[in-house]
Design a protein around this motif. Structure first.
Motif, PDB file in Angstrom:
ATOM      1  N   GLY A 166       4.492 -13.097   3.587  1.00  0.00           N
ATOM      2  CA  GLY A 166       3.431 -13.266   4.571  1.00  0.00           C
ATOM      3  C   GLY A 166       3.778 -14.198   5.714  1.00  0.00           C
ATOM      4  O   GLY A 166       3.052 -14.247   6.717  1.00  0.00           O
TER       5      GLY A 166
ATOM      6  N   PRO B  40       5.085 -12.083   9.244  1.00  0.00           N
ATOM      7  CA  PRO B  40       4.026 -11.472  10.069  1.00  0.00           C
ATOM      8  C   PRO B  40       3.140 -12.500  10.748  1.00  0.00           C
ATOM      9  O   PRO B  40       2.761 -12.331  11.919  1.00  0.00           O
ATOM     10  CB  PRO B  40       3.238 -10.630   9.055  1.00  0.00           C
TER      11      PRO B  40
ATOM     12  N   LEU C   5       3.437  -6.931  15.323  1.00  0.00           N
ATOM     13  CA  LEU C   5       2.872  -7.207  13.995  1.00  0.00           C
ATOM     14  C   LEU C   5       3.035  -5.995  13.080  1.00  0.00           C
ATOM     15  O   LEU C   5       3.395  -6.153  11.900  1.00  0.00           O
ATOM     16  CB  LEU C   5       1.393  -7.566  14.139  1.00  0.00           C
ATOM     17  N   ILE C   6       2.778  -4.801  13.588  1.00  0.00           N
ATOM     18  CA  ILE C   6       2.929  -3.582  12.783  1.00  0.00           C
ATOM     19  C   ILE C   6       4.375  -3.443  12.291  1.00  0.00           C
ATOM     20  O   ILE C   6       4.627  -3.203  11.094  1.00  0.00           O
ATOM     21  CB  ILE C   6       2.517  -2.349  13.610  1.00  0.00           C
TER      22      ILE C   6
ATOM     23  N   CYS D  11       5.244  -6.280   9.635  1.00  0.00           N
ATOM     24  CA  CYS D  11       4.645  -6.033   8.319  1.00  0.00           C
ATOM     25  C   CYS D  11       5.378  -4.908   7.589  1.00  0.00           C
ATOM     26  O   CYS D  11       5.652  -5.015   6.383  1.00  0.00           O
ATOM     27  CB  CYS D  11       3.168  -5.679   8.480  1.00  0.00           C
TER      28      CYS D  11
ATOM     29  N   SER E 150       2.716  -8.134   2.642  1.00  0.00           N
ATOM     30  CA  SER E 150       2.349  -8.315   4.046  1.00  0.00           C
ATOM     31  C   SER E 150       0.932  -8.832   4.204  1.00  0.00           C
ATOM     32  O   SER E 150       0.619  -9.541   5.161  1.00  0.00           O
ATOM     33  CB  SER E 150       2.520  -6.993   4.800  1.00  0.00           C
ATOM     34  N   GLY E 151       0.051  -8.503   3.250  1.00  0.00           N
ATOM     35  CA  GLY E 151      -1.329  -8.981   3.326  1.00  0.00           C
ATOM     36  C   GLY E 151      -1.475 -10.474   3.133  1.00  0.00           C
ATOM     37  O   GLY E 151      -2.475 -11.075   3.564  1.00  0.00           O
TER      38      GLY E 151
ATOM     39  N   SER F  25      -0.162 -12.710   4.679  1.00  0.00           N
ATOM     40  CA  SER F  25      -0.197 -13.418   5.964  1.00  0.00           C
ATOM     41  C   SER F  25      -1.599 -13.916   6.288  1.00  0.00           C
ATOM     42  O   SER F  25      -1.762 -14.853   7.070  1.00  0.00           O
ATOM     43  CB  SER F  25       0.299 -12.495   7.081  1.00  0.00           C
TER      44      SER F  25
ATOM     45  N   PHE G 263      -7.934  -9.384   8.278  1.00  0.00           N
ATOM     46  CA  PHE G 263      -6.500  -9.401   8.573  1.00  0.00           C
ATOM     47  C   PHE G 263      -5.691  -9.027   7.335  1.00  0.00           C
ATOM     48  O   PHE G 263      -4.669  -8.334   7.424  1.00  0.00           O
ATOM     49  CB  PHE G 263      -6.108 -10.791   9.068  1.00  0.00           C
TER      50      PHE G 263
ATOM     51  N   THR H  28      -3.090  -5.868   7.480  1.00  0.00           N
ATOM     52  CA  THR H  28      -1.651  -6.046   7.279  1.00  0.00           C
ATOM     53  C   THR H  28      -1.197  -5.498   5.936  1.00  0.00           C
ATOM     54  O   THR H  28      -0.086  -4.958   5.820  1.00  0.00           O
ATOM     55  CB  THR H  28      -1.282  -7.535   7.396  1.00  0.00           C
TER      56      THR H  28
ATOM     57  N   ILE I  25      -0.712  -1.745   6.273  1.00  0.00           N
ATOM     58  CA  ILE I  25       0.510  -1.418   7.014  1.00  0.00           C
ATOM     59  C   ILE I  25       1.729  -1.530   6.101  1.00  0.00           C
ATOM     60  O   ILE I  25       2.594  -0.644   6.066  1.00  0.00           O
ATOM     61  CB  ILE I  25       0.649  -2.347   8.236  1.00  0.00           C
TER      62      ILE I  25
END
Length: 490
Positions: free
Chosen positions: A355, A358, A392-393, A396, A423-424, A426, A464, A468, A471
């Protein structure tokens, strides 16, 4: 030119020491700028300026309310205040005269350009630094992904496809050995489907909103218009939320599509509405004019139940009618035992590490967004924001793919939830940064105001996380399907 003196008695004595003096701005000079239309005699106000002055006013004879003539500020004698050479001192028991004057000036600024003065970019270097910082992170991750995809994976796939005997295959280690379990449905698969569907809904809302903002359809001066557009687009994106969740649910061999649809339609919106209602109740309790009225709350519920929920059902029905997504390899009936992992492959460690990047790609731009929200400033550089969103995309997706590959190479096939959380996570750093911003930039002392801040930032961090995480999960799903469809499995 218009001047209006106001006499205000200072009845409360001020506690001043002998060595200290206090002065007050008691005169305001307003300059109103207007632009004449070339095709008519009409004029429009396109700007204004306000200059404060501290002036010790003098007047003749005794004070006589509105008929008093000031010698320091008199419209009849064309005397206006232009400086503070004789400032007004605050003294105990003394009175202060407050005045203002209004002037009009023709301006070349057109009506369509009236906001340019306030939206003038003075910190573009900081935003470019943010973009460069984010690009460095993306290039670093892209290099790692390229190395994995072009060198390591290519070598692995070539070696696996050249194996001819079962004995040689058994001697191999790595990600191919878990091919019989890598597409086994995870625990709490229903919840994962709901979160992925909600993340798709968020992704679509942000993408469409930012495209409208970049094209100039959403003015930064109208914050209510921006929020209204986001809510309406969110409601319409319920169609894609239902479609994505049902498609993934059917891939996991689920059959109760109505159940997953109800969870998708009510889980996240219900949590968000509950937090919003509690925070709004606190504002109601403080009798603040900033509280959302009951009619608006009713309109939000109507949008939710009247439009969003039916669209989620339509999308889910369409997605469930589609053929199920087939895994490129067959799943074994008996789960394979996951070997003991090294400390650096511990799920908690890899999730927290995943995390950081990102968040690092967006944290500079995040400062300007928080300043816009909580310090009532205008956020207008949607072009920069759109670039950061694209970065960001990519970040992640790449960090999730890299850590997923390392996990599969360690013969750990439980990647579904970990790819989402990698990734979440973050969002954890986003909430921690919000706390840092609260204590360093804001001067909030009331308990209710602090609860409002952290309540809304908790809701933003949760959103968020969903965005994320989705993604990263979608990137890993594409990655695993790609690599396992590239090898020959006996």
């Amino acid at each position: 030119m218009d001047l209006d003196p106001v006499w205000i008695p200072m009845g409360t004595p001020c506690a001043l020491s002998k060595d200290e003096k206090y002065f007050i701005h008691n005169h305001l000079a307003f300059l109103v700028k207007y632009h004449k239309d070339e095709n008519s005699d009409l004029s429009r106000i396109v700007g204004f300026e306000v200059k404060p002055f501290s002036v010790k006013h003098q007047f003749e004879e005794k004070w006589n309310d509105a008929n008093t003539r000031l010698s320091t500020c008199d419209p009849h004698a064309n005397k206006i205040v232009i400086n503070s050479d004789t400032p007004q001192e605050v003294e105990a028991g003394k009175d202060i005269i407050f005045t203002y004057d209004v002037g009009f000036e023709e301006s070349d600024i057109k009506w369509a350009s009236r906001w340019d003065t306030y939206l003038l970019m003075t910190d573009d270097q900081i935003h470019w630094f943010s973009i460069v910082n984010s690009l460095m992170i993306v290039l670093f991750l892209s290099g790692m992904v390229a190395m994995i995809m072009l060198r390591t994976l290519y070598r692995d796939i070539s070696r696996y496809n050249q194996l001819e005997t079962e004995e040689e295959a058994q001697e191999e280690t790595g990600w191919k050995l878990v091919h019989g379990d890598v597409f086994r449905p995870p625990t709490n698969s229903d919840l994962l489907c709901v979160y992925v569907g909600t993340g798709v809904q968020f992704f679509g809302m942000l993408l469409v909103t930012m495209m409208f903002a970049v094209l100039g359809f959403l003015s930064p001066s109208n914050r209510g218009g921006l929020m209204t557009a986001m809510l309406l687009i969110w409601v319409l994106m319920g169609l894609f939320a239902g479609y994505a969740s049902s498609r993934l649910y059917k891939m996991f061999k689920g059959s109760e599509w109505k159940s997953i649809t109800l969870k998708t339609a009510f889980l996240f919106p219900g949590i968000a509405f509950g937090i919003f209602f509690v925070l709004n109740a606190l504002i109601w309790g403080e009798k603040s004019s900033g509280a959302v009225p009951f009619s608006t709350m009713f309109a939000l519920v109507l949008l939710w139940f009247g439009i969003s929920v039916p669209l989620v059902f339509v999308g889910s029905y369409l997605g469930f009618k589609k053929p199920a997504i087939e895994a490129p390899v067959k799943t074994n009936k008996i789960p394979r035992q996951v070997p003991e992992q090294a400390w650096y492959m511990n799920p908690a460690f890899t999730i927290l590490i995943g995390g950081i990047l990102p968040f690092g790609a967006v944290f500079i731009e995040l400062f300007f967004i928080l300043t816009s929200i909580w310090l009532h400033q205008f956020y207008y550089i949607f072009g920069f924001l759109f670039l950061v969103f694209i970065i960001l995309i990519i970040t992640c997706a790449e960090i999730a793919i890299v850590l997923c590959y390392f996990q599969l190479c360690s013969e750990d096939y439980m990647w579904w939830w970990r790819s989402y959380l990698t990734s979440g996570s973050s969002a954890i750093y986003l909430f921690l940064y919000a706390g840092f911003y609260f204590f360093t930039k804001l001067q909030i002392t009331k308990l209710v105001s602090g609860i409002l801040y952290f309540g809304y930032m908790l809701l933003a961090s949760f959103s968020f996380f969903v965005l994320t995480g989705t993604i990263g999960f979608c990137a890993c799903l594409w990655f695993t399907r790609l690599i396992y469809s590239s090898v020959k499995i006996e």
